[in-house]
Design a protein around this motif. Structure first.
Motif, mmCIF file in Angstrom:
data_model
loop_
_atom_site.group_PDB
_atom_site.id
_atom_site.type_symbol
_atom_site.label_atom_id
_atom_site.label_comp_id
_atom_site.label_asym_id
_atom_site.label_seq_id
_atom_site.Cartn_x
_atom_site.Cartn_y
_atom_site.Cartn_z
ATOM 1 N N UNK A 295 0.930 -1.102 0.131
ATOM 2 C CA UNK A 295 0.028 0.048 0.109
ATOM 3 C C UNK A 295 0.852 1.213 -0.069
ATOM 4 N N UNK A 296 0.388 2.430 -0.287
ATOM 5 C CA UNK A 296 0.859 3.628 -0.376
ATOM 6 C C UNK A 296 0.270 4.513 0.678
ATOM 7 N N UNK A 297 -0.929 4.019 1.563
ATOM 8 C CA UNK A 297 -1.558 4.818 2.086
ATOM 9 C C UNK A 297 -1.186 4.382 3.524
ATOM 10 N N UNK A 298 -0.752 5.683 4.447
ATOM 11 C CA UNK A 298 -0.314 5.227 5.666
ATOM 12 C C UNK A 298 -1.728 4.852 6.702
ATOM 13 N N UNK A 299 -2.933 5.446 6.246
ATOM 14 C CA UNK A 299 -4.204 4.756 6.913
ATOM 15 C C UNK A 299 -4.162 3.352 6.652
ATOM 16 N N UNK A 300 -4.004 2.784 5.468
ATOM 17 C CA UNK A 300 -4.267 1.472 5.178
ATOM 18 C C UNK A 300 -3.118 0.581 6.063
ATOM 19 N N UNK A 301 -1.842 1.056 6.069
ATOM 20 C CA UNK A 301 -0.795 0.483 6.849
ATOM 21 C C UNK A 301 -1.026 0.341 8.279
ATOM 22 N N UNK A 302 -1.889 1.219 8.809
ATOM 23 C CA UNK A 302 -2.070 1.457 10.064
ATOM 24 C C UNK A 302 -2.813 0.390 10.959
ATOM 25 N N UNK A 303 -3.654 -0.453 9.692
ATOM 26 C CA UNK A 303 -4.271 -1.800 10.190
ATOM 27 C C UNK A 303 -3.384 -2.898 10.252
ATOM 28 N N UNK A 304 -2.195 -2.880 9.891
ATOM 29 C CA UNK A 304 -1.429 -4.109 9.876
ATOM 30 C C UNK A 304 -0.410 -4.076 11.252
ATOM 31 N N UNK B 196 0.866 3.311 13.685
ATOM 32 C CA UNK B 196 -0.086 4.213 13.994
ATOM 33 C C UNK B 196 -0.061 5.203 12.462
ATOM 34 N N UNK B 197 -1.202 5.823 12.155
ATOM 35 C CA UNK B 197 -1.074 6.664 10.824
ATOM 36 C C UNK B 197 0.110 7.672 11.197
ATOM 37 N N UNK B 198 0.213 8.401 12.099
ATOM 38 C CA UNK B 198 1.202 9.118 12.427
ATOM 39 C C UNK B 198 2.459 8.786 12.410
ATOM 40 N N UNK C 95 3.618 6.221 10.699
ATOM 41 C CA UNK C 95 3.799 5.741 9.144
ATOM 42 C C UNK C 95 4.236 7.049 8.376
ATOM 43 N N UNK C 96 3.320 8.050 8.640
ATOM 44 C CA UNK C 96 3.521 9.097 7.970
ATOM 45 C C UNK C 96 5.078 9.758 8.284
ATOM 46 N N UNK C 97 5.352 9.628 9.490
ATOM 47 C CA UNK C 97 6.824 10.243 9.964
ATOM 48 C C UNK C 97 7.858 9.363 9.293
ATOM 49 N N UNK C 98 7.516 8.088 9.016
ATOM 50 C CA UNK C 98 8.742 7.260 8.514
ATOM 51 C C UNK C 98 8.909 7.446 6.898
ATOM 52 N N UNK C 99 7.563 7.657 6.309
ATOM 53 C CA UNK C 99 7.594 7.974 4.889
ATOM 54 C C UNK C 99 8.327 9.241 4.651
ATOM 55 N N UNK C 100 8.100 10.127 5.591
ATOM 56 C CA UNK C 100 8.614 11.479 5.482
ATOM 57 C C UNK C 100 10.125 11.493 5.349
#
Length: 237
Positions: free
Chosen positions: A196-205, A224-226, A228-233
């Motif tokens: 997935x490219x979506x942090x919201x989707x990844x947060x289900x894992x 968490x969404x936050x 995942x966002x931080x790691x991607x940034x």
């Protein structure tokens, strides 16, 4: 399931492109793993190699005691049908078949009779009972993807692979599909590996593997969404 030193190179000579550079990872039964990374990081290639949809240049991919990389094309096709499940961004439903016929298709191709109780369980859990007689053109995108998930789970696969399963869905439909994948892991001990490219989707894992330039560069558990966002940034910065 486990990958060890997986390398995937497309082409040869000066035009060769290496998509995976010695990737190793293990996937525990009954766990949900998301794979993320920038465009071109190799995440979809890695999923396809794990699922036996693409060959590896070197390294191994094992499902239990079976080395997928050593199987003939015929035996690999049989293994995918018997032991693996697939959900893609495009729903891949046959338009002339009803929802029920699409759900039962994989089992019929493999001459496997699905357990009626299990069929009822996944149909009801996915809210498809009133849609079984409908063809794909009569279903919403979210309903079509739920049919695809039901089809993938009907044969009780050892691993369910999902490649951007919410990519063509609105946020509500996507949340419904992801919620069911999460429940499948928790209630039925299903193993799920999702790109997935979506942090919201990844947060289900349960965990997220981050790829960049064909290698795993980071891992996050209990995402968490936050986070995942931080790691991607951090990766994209």
């Amino acid at each position: 399931m486990a990958a060890a030193g997986v390398v995937k190179t497309y082409g040869a000579g000066d035009g060769a492109v290496t998509a995976l550079r010695g990737v190793s990872a293990a996937f525990t039964r009954g766990r949900f793993t998301a794979i993320m990374g920038p465009s071109g990081s190799g995440k979809s290639t890695f999923l396809h190699c794990l699922a036996g949809l693409d060959t590896v240049t070197s390294g191994t991919v094992a499902l239990g005691e079976v080395d997928l990389t050593a199987l003939s094309r015929t035996r690999l096709t049989e293994l995918r049908r018997e032991r693996l499940g697939f959900v893609f961004q495009s729903f891949n439903l046959l338009p002339m078949l009803t929802a029920e016929e699409n759900i039962r298709l994989t089992g019929r191709l493999g001459n496997r009779r699905a357990d009626r109780a299990w069929f009822d369980t996944i149909v009801d859990a996915l809210g498809l009972r009133e849609r079984l007689s409908h063809r794909p053109s009569e279903l919403s995108g979210g309903q079509q993807q739920r049919v695809a998930v039901a089809r993938a789970l009907l044969t009780r696969p050892e691993v369910l692979f999902a490649d951007e399963p919410t990519g063509n869905l609105d946020s509500r439909s996507g949340a419904e599909v992801l919620g069911f994948l999460r429940r499948a892991v928790d209630a039925y001990r299903q193993t799920v590996i999702m790109v997935t490219h979506d942090p919201g989707a990844a947060a289900h894992a349960d965990r997220v593997l981050f790829l960049a330039d064909g290698t795993i560069v980071d891992e996050l558990t209990a995402p968490t969404i936050d986070a995942v966002h931080a790691r991607m940034r951090r990766m994209e910065g």
